[in-house]
Design a protein around this motif. Structure first.
Motif, mmCIF file in Angstrom:
data_model
loop_
_atom_site.group_PDB
_atom_site.id
_atom_site.type_symbol
_atom_site.label_atom_id
_atom_site.label_comp_id
_atom_site.label_asym_id
_atom_site.label_seq_id
_atom_site.Cartn_x
_atom_site.Cartn_y
_atom_site.Cartn_z
ATOM 1 N N ILE A 7 68.934 -12.097 -26.266
ATOM 2 C CA ILE A 7 70.004 -12.026 -27.271
ATOM 3 C C ILE A 7 71.040 -10.981 -26.852
ATOM 4 O O ILE A 7 72.250 -11.231 -26.897
ATOM 5 C CB ILE A 7 69.409 -11.687 -28.661
ATOM 6 N N ARG A 8 70.552 -9.824 -26.404
ATOM 7 C CA ARG A 8 71.477 -8.766 -25.979
ATOM 8 C C ARG A 8 72.328 -9.236 -24.806
ATOM 9 O O ARG A 8 73.535 -8.984 -24.748
ATOM 10 C CB ARG A 8 70.698 -7.511 -25.579
ATOM 11 N N CYS A 11 74.970 -11.785 -26.086
ATOM 12 C CA CYS A 11 76.035 -11.130 -26.858
ATOM 13 C C CYS A 11 76.967 -10.353 -25.922
ATOM 14 O O CYS A 11 78.189 -10.422 -26.042
ATOM 15 C CB CYS A 11 75.437 -10.173 -27.886
ATOM 16 N N LYS A 12 76.364 -9.647 -24.977
ATOM 17 C CA LYS A 12 77.159 -8.838 -24.045
ATOM 18 C C LYS A 12 78.067 -9.734 -23.201
ATOM 19 O O LYS A 12 79.230 -9.410 -22.961
ATOM 20 C CB LYS A 12 76.223 -8.042 -23.132
ATOM 21 N N LEU A 13 77.515 -10.863 -22.761
ATOM 22 C CA LEU A 13 78.303 -11.796 -21.958
ATOM 23 C C LEU A 13 79.515 -12.278 -22.748
ATOM 24 O O LEU A 13 80.612 -12.401 -22.205
ATOM 25 C CB LEU A 13 77.454 -13.004 -21.559
ATOM 26 N N ALA A 113 66.211 -21.225 -26.178
ATOM 27 C CA ALA A 113 67.012 -21.920 -27.186
ATOM 28 C C ALA A 113 67.232 -21.012 -28.400
ATOM 29 O O ALA A 113 68.354 -20.917 -28.921
ATOM 30 C CB ALA A 113 66.317 -23.217 -27.603
ATOM 31 N N LEU A 114 66.187 -20.328 -28.814
ATOM 32 C CA LEU A 114 66.292 -19.424 -29.963
ATOM 33 C C LEU A 114 67.227 -18.261 -29.629
ATOM 34 O O LEU A 114 68.013 -17.813 -30.472
ATOM 35 C CB LEU A 114 64.890 -18.903 -30.311
ATOM 36 N N GLY A 115 67.156 -17.787 -28.387
ATOM 37 C CA GLY A 115 68.026 -16.687 -27.946
ATOM 38 C C GLY A 115 69.495 -17.072 -28.066
ATOM 39 O O GLY A 115 70.312 -16.286 -28.557
ATOM 40 N N LEU A 122 74.776 -14.091 -34.410
ATOM 41 C CA LEU A 122 75.078 -12.657 -34.526
ATOM 42 C C LEU A 122 76.540 -12.355 -34.208
ATOM 43 O O LEU A 122 77.220 -11.670 -34.971
ATOM 44 C CB LEU A 122 74.190 -11.869 -33.553
ATOM 45 N N VAL A 123 76.975 -12.893 -33.062
ATOM 46 C CA VAL A 123 78.364 -12.656 -32.631
ATOM 47 C C VAL A 123 79.329 -13.165 -33.704
ATOM 48 O O VAL A 123 80.270 -12.464 -34.112
ATOM 49 C CB VAL A 123 78.628 -13.392 -31.289
#
Lengths: 307, 299
Positions: A7-8, A11-13, A113-115, A122-123
């Protein structure tokens, strides 16, 4: 732990890819500039135009009403268009063969897939809630008519629309396999979704056939909820100045109240439609993610006997 | 024990036999090269080996474990460097390593320790905070390899790792791989179409049309599929012709192909006057490949 890091990473990407980040703001920016250029005046004039002859309403009330329309429309569009661009991280991973790279690591496909789903949600939620915060500050300056419950419901509407946009984009993006496909979907979503969900102009102002067709789209119910919770206070205030019927007319004309083939849809039904749509889309996403995996496992492996 | 054991592996796409009943083993610590033209079946074999593709027949064992029943354990033991870099260009080198390590459960202090080791091994100190997109091709390849071995795998699979790299960068990539072998006794499984890279391997398998055509050490292959060459310097063609030798001019010398080293020795003894200034060399892997497959490899 694997999920949290995935997830991190996703989001960072998204936030580090400036092109991706700015492309997700196209639809909300279109709406903002339309509002500044002429839509704001159109809504102010629409409101003052339907007032009884000689009647006047305070400027703050007109601004609070028009501002509520702008912010609710902005959030309705952003929750879906940002989700689509945030999910492009998944599509780019597929196009650039990072899926193969993940496949050689011991991370289950379901975690991947969940990630993608959680990071997209979140984003989108972070950006939409930030936009909401800015919007609330704007309303506090030009004309505040919201109750505490209105604010809480607006947050709930936004989060539900974010989950809806994420689920919808996850299903659509799953089938994208090329850079061309990514661009096409981004353009269509940015340009068309605002019209489809009733964010650019009220559905009630469209031809009956089109309005009836659009009432099949779950996103319109989310938009209606946002309209009601961000414009309802100002509309009630207008009602106290004139009459409850007058306020009801405004609610119908500005999509705070939605109709399905002529029947008014209660607020709880709007919530239900949205929740059911999320459940169906998430279910579809789980199914399409699991399908190739199952197929692969089912394929019989025949071990040839040595000669 | 062998690092990799493949028996009767088959992979069909309809009528096309991408991998057609191949068997081979790779010893622990061995530098193994898989040589073939595009479409020979190299990448398909690697995909099956990594558990990315199902197969139509045969068995695959990695470090003694069946791939089907121990997929996760097998994946932990494999590090893969793909032909095209799979690094996240907008992220820093450290982030790329961090997120890859997390997939293997290496986080927190364990990651910091591993990061320190990789930084030293691959000389990444100056690059850690830089976005991968701003690195040169060679630097990126170093990070690719560091990322592939972040979980300390026993086997490193290199799928055409130097394709498209300049000679200097290729040299630096091979320097790292050879260091890994020397210091960590890592098994290296290379697919390539660069002959000089294959000639450094402990063993070479030549694959064509999904079938293994040859499986031996480079020396054995050269002895079996090419002759030796004697290059004479300072001799003239007439002298060589008189001795019954057919020569071709190569640079400043005249080159004569002989069947093997024994024939070369016999010529030295028979015509010592011709051998004033000369060298005897083995055939090249290009010749081996051409003779084995009937195809000339490009690259």
């Amino acid at each position: 732990m694997k999920l949290i890091h995935l997830i991190r990473r996703n989001c960072k990407l998204y936030f580090k890819d400036k092109a991706l980040f700015f492309s997700s703001l196209i639809a909300p920016l279109i709406l903002f500039f339309l509002f500044v250029a002429f839509l704001g005046d159109v809504y102010r004039d629409s409101l003052t135009g339907i007032l009884p002859e000689g009647a006047e309403v305070p400027k703050r009330l007109v601004e609070g009403f028009a501002g509520g329309w702008l912010i609710s429309s902005l959030l309705a569009v952003s929750a879906v268009s940002i989700a689509f661009t945030a999910n492009m991280v998944m599509v780019q991973d597929k196009v650039t063969d990072r899926f193969s790279d993940f496949a050689v690591s011991p991370v289950p496909q379901s975690t991947l897939a969940l990630g993608y789903y959680i990071s997209t949600a979140l984003v989108t939620a972070v950006i939409c809630l930030l936009a909401l915060a800015v919007g609330l500050v704007y309303l506090a300056i030009v004309g505040w008519y919201l109750s505490f419950a209105d604010v809480l419901f607006t947050i709930l509407d936004t989060l539900l629309l974010v989950l809806f946009g994420t689920a919808l984009s996850s299903v659509v993006c799953y089938f994208l396999k090329s850079q061309g496909g990514i661009t096409a979907v981004e353009v269509i979503v940015s340009a068309a979704y605002g019209f489809l969900c009733g964010a650019y102009m009220p559905i009630s102002s469209l031809a009956k056939g089109i309005a009836d067709t659009l009432s099949f789209l779950p996103g319109t119910y989310g938009t209606a909820l946002l309209h009601e919770h961000l414009m309802g206070g100002a509309t009630d205030e207008i009602g106290t100045l004139f009459s409850g019927e007058f306020a009801d007319g405004i609610r119908e004309g500005f999509d705070c109240k939605l109709f399905f083939f002529g029947n008014a849809v209660p607020e709880w039904t709007c919530f239900l439609v949205l929740v059911c749509a999320i459940a169906v889309l998430v279910g579809a996403y789980v199914l399409i993610c699991a399908a190739p995996w199952k197929k692969r496992k089912k394929k019989p492996v025949t071990v040839a006997q040595p000669n | 024990m062998n690092a990799i054991e493949i028996e009767h592996l088959k992979k069909y796409y309809g009528e096309v036999k991408a991998v057609d009943d191949i068997s081979f083993t790779v010893g622990r610590g061995e530098f193994f090269a898989f040589l073939g033209v595009n479409g020979a079946g190299k990448s398909t074999t690697i995909s099956i080996l990594c558990g990315r593709q199902p197969r139509n027949g045969g068995s695959v064992k990695i470090e003694g474990m069946e791939l089907d029943s121990h997929a996760d354990e097998v994946k932990r033991r494999l590090g893969v460097v793909f032909q095209n870099s799979v690094l996240d260009a907008p992220l820093s080198v450290e982030d790329n390593l961090r997120y890859r390590a997390a997939l293997y459960g290496i986080t927190g202090g364990a990651f910091q320790k591993r990061l320190g080791e990789l930084t030293e091994l691959f000389e990444l100190k100056e690059l850690l905070r830089r976005p991968v997109g701003k690195l040169s091709g060679g630097q990126r390849r170093r990070v690719d390899i560091a990322r592939a071995i972040v979980q300390e795998p026993e086997i490193l699979i290199l799928d055409e790792p130097t394709t498209g790299l300049d000679p200097q960068t290729r040299k630096s990539v091979w320097g790292i791989v050879h260091r890994l072998r020397a210091e960590r006794e890592m098994t290296v499984f290379l697919t390539t179409h660069y002959m000089e890279e294959a000639s450094d391997a402990d063993r070479v398998v030549i694959l064509d049309g999904g079938k293994i055509l040859a499986n031996a050490t480079p020396l054995e292959l050269k002895n079996a599929y090419t002759g030796d060459y004697i290059t004479f310097y300072g001799a003239d063609e007439g002298e060589l012709r008189a001795a019954g030798l057919v020569a071709e001019r190569v640079g400043e010398g005249l080159r004569v192909e002989v069947k093997d080293t024994a024939e070369a020795t016999a010529l030295v003894l028979k015509y010592p006057a011709l051998f004033r200034d000369y060298e005897i060399t083995k055939g090249k892997m290009d010749d081996v490949f051409l003779n084995v497959t009937g195809k000339k490899i490009e690259g």
